[in-house]
Design an enzyme around this catalytic site. Structure first.
Site, PDB file in Angstrom:
ATOM      1  N   ASP A  30       0.849  -1.187   0.000  1.00 47.93           N
ATOM      2  CA  ASP A  30       0.000   0.000   0.000  1.00 47.93           C
ATOM      3  C   ASP A  30       0.885   1.237   0.000  1.00 47.93           C
ATOM      4  O   ASP A  30       2.095   1.157   0.222  1.00 47.93           O
ATOM      5  CB  ASP A  30      -0.960   0.022   1.199  1.00 47.93           C
ATOM      6  CG  ASP A  30      -0.236  -0.279   2.507  1.00 47.93           C
ATOM      7  OD1 ASP A  30       0.885   0.220   2.697  1.00 47.93           O
ATOM      8  OD2 ASP A  30      -0.799  -1.005   3.342  1.00 47.93           O
ATOM      9  N   ASP A  32       1.203   5.448   1.164  1.00 55.28           N
ATOM     10  CA  ASP A  32       0.735   6.556   1.996  1.00 55.28           C
ATOM     11  C   ASP A  32       1.326   7.857   1.472  1.00 55.28           C
ATOM     12  O   ASP A  32       2.461   7.895   0.986  1.00 55.28           O
ATOM     13  CB  ASP A  32       1.159   6.368   3.458  1.00 55.28           C
ATOM     14  CG  ASP A  32       0.550   5.117   4.075  1.00 55.28           C
ATOM     15  OD1 ASP A  32      -0.517   4.688   3.595  1.00 55.28           O
ATOM     16  OD2 ASP A  32       1.139   4.573   5.025  1.00 55.28           O
ATOM     17  N   ASP A 109       6.916   7.048  14.087  1.00 60.36           N
ATOM     18  CA  ASP A 109       7.407   6.127  15.099  1.00 60.36           C
ATOM     19  C   ASP A 109       8.860   5.709  14.888  1.00 60.36           C
ATOM     20  O   ASP A 109       9.725   5.970  15.732  1.00 60.36           O
ATOM     21  CB  ASP A 109       6.495   4.896  15.178  1.00 60.36           C
ATOM     22  CG  ASP A 109       6.189   4.291  13.811  1.00 60.36           C
ATOM     23  OD1 ASP A 109       6.808   4.694  12.813  1.00 60.36           O
ATOM     24  OD2 ASP A 109       5.306   3.405  13.743  1.00 60.36           O
TER      25      ASP A 109
END
Length: 417
Positions: A30, A32, A109
């Site tokens: 995917d 982003d 993160d």
């Protein structure tokens, strides 16, 4: 999408896992996008866009079956203009404070996820040393690890999952707090932990993920009763079976074959079920009743941590309860079991049990042959005579007597109650 946002006057970058995976030669599943456009401005640019989330406001732009997730740059500090709420223990309940790309990078993160691909000059922008960490195959948290884990305890699971997926080592300061902070996972939403379990074990790296959970001390928090059963199983047979099953799961994912979450949880919770079953039988409970009670007990206890939906928990229990029926050799019971909708999953589970104990070899051999035999061949194997009429599927299902409703006499019957 990137070009349209740029043409509308916004900055937009491909970010996160896609950039990281491409750098290490993997194929992203995917994509982003990070931008300085707000969610509402993104929606104005794309008719096929929907806004989601309360904790993190995001835009999902849909292209057929593909979804591109678009996030607005987030700031590290709140000047009062945004929407941020923090729990007293440090967990972020809501974080919708927008900032610059540099702010956004610091808010991410892991350094490996803070890389931005720019279409202006086709470069990778690095603000946290993530490029060097990716090249060294190292997973490192941005900021103080303990604070970042307290903000979102699920990051500990993400560290294990990404290390298993990418073959990275977890940096020392990033790994050290995990065993101490592992109990914080109990505060995470059970539904979210269910999704994390699927990501850990159904992405083709189940064996490495399980070993990572063991090594980091997260397994006793995530699967407490199974972890305790594995610890007390001195022969190591239960762990060997579990790893064999997870290796099979990885092989199916690699071959693009489906894997049932029900079978996965039947495998992960099997050690807990075995321990519960032995305990009940030691108390003198009848074997069949002990099996049902053990299955219910393990399922209910696990629901305190992970929200396992009934559409998976019920087939999981059937897989367990059918195991005792593989030792039966009565003709009707054999045929009924062959016709059972969970037979194939239960049989595959029996084969896994054989990998941990040779005691099941005879059962595996019998049921392997039974699946390919005709009714006459099966009857000959069982040493029984075949009736004149051929055996039908109706014989595999217990007959049900139709209950006749008695008419009530008097006023009640007349009124239609």
């Amino acid at each position: 999408m990137l070009y349209r946002l740029r043409d509308a006057g916004f900055s937009a970058y491909l970010v996160g896992g896609a950039v990281r995976d491409l750098l290490v030669g993997q194929h992203p599943k995917d994509f982003d996008v990070a931008t300085d456009a707000t969610p509402e401005q993104i929606k104005q640019q794309f008719r096929n866009c929907r806004l989601i989330g309360r904790r993190f406001r995001l835009a999902h732009v849909v292209f057929g079956r593909e979804i591109i997730e678009v996030a607005t740059f987030r700031a590290n500090s709140d000047d009062g203009s945004g929407d941020r709420e923090t729990h007293e223990d440090g967990r972020l309940l809501r974080d919708n404070v927008y900032g610059s790309i540099e702010d956004d990078a610091i808010r991410r993160d892991f350094t490996a996820n803070a890389l931005y691909y720019a279409i202006e000059d086709f470069s990778v922008r690095d603000y946290c040393g993530g490029f060097e960490d990716v090249m060294a195959r190292r997973l490192r948290l941005i900021g103080d690890p303990e604070q970042r884990y307290r903000e979102d305890p699920v990051r500990m699971l993400r560290a294990v999952r990404l290390a298993a997926k990418l073959g990275f080592t977890i940096d020392g300061p990033t790994a050290d707090p995990i065993p101490v902070l592992a109990p914080l996972l109990a505060e995470a939403a059970p539904a979210r932990l269910f999704e994390e379990i699927l990501k850990l074990f159904l992405s083709g790296n189940a064996v490495a993920s399980f070993q990572g959970l063991e090594h980091s001390g997260l397994l006793p928090v995530l699967l407490p009763e199974s972890a305790a059963a594995l610890q007390s199983n001195r022969s190591g047979a239960l762990r060997a079976m579990l790893l064999e099953g997870l290796a099979g799961t990885d092989a199916r994912v690699a071959n693009d074959e489906p894997v049932s979450p029900a079978f996965l949880f039947a495998l992960l919770l099997w050690p807990a079920y075995c321990k519960a079953l032995i305990g009940l039988q030691a108390q003198g409970v009848h074997p069949e009743e002990a099996a049902r009670r053990a299955a219910d007990r393990v399922t209910v206890h696990q629901l305190n941590t992970i929200a396992l939906p009934r559409r998976f928990s019920l087939p999981m229990q059937e897989i367990w309860l059918l195991q005792s029926r593989f030792s039966q050799r009565q003709r009707k019971r054999v045929t009924r079991l062959l016709a059972h909708p969970r037979f194939r999953a239960a049989f595959d589970f029996l084969v896994l049990r054989q990998s941990a104990s040779p005691d099941h070899a005879a059962d595996v051999e019998f049921w392997t042959q039974a699946q390919t035999q005709t009714n006459e061949e099966l009857a000959a194997t069982l040493g029984v005579e075949v009736p004149g009429d051929s055996y039908t599927d109706e014989d595999a299902v217990p007959s049900k007597r139709r209950r006749r409703r008695r008419r009530r006499s008097g006023a009640a019957g007349a009124s239609g109650e």
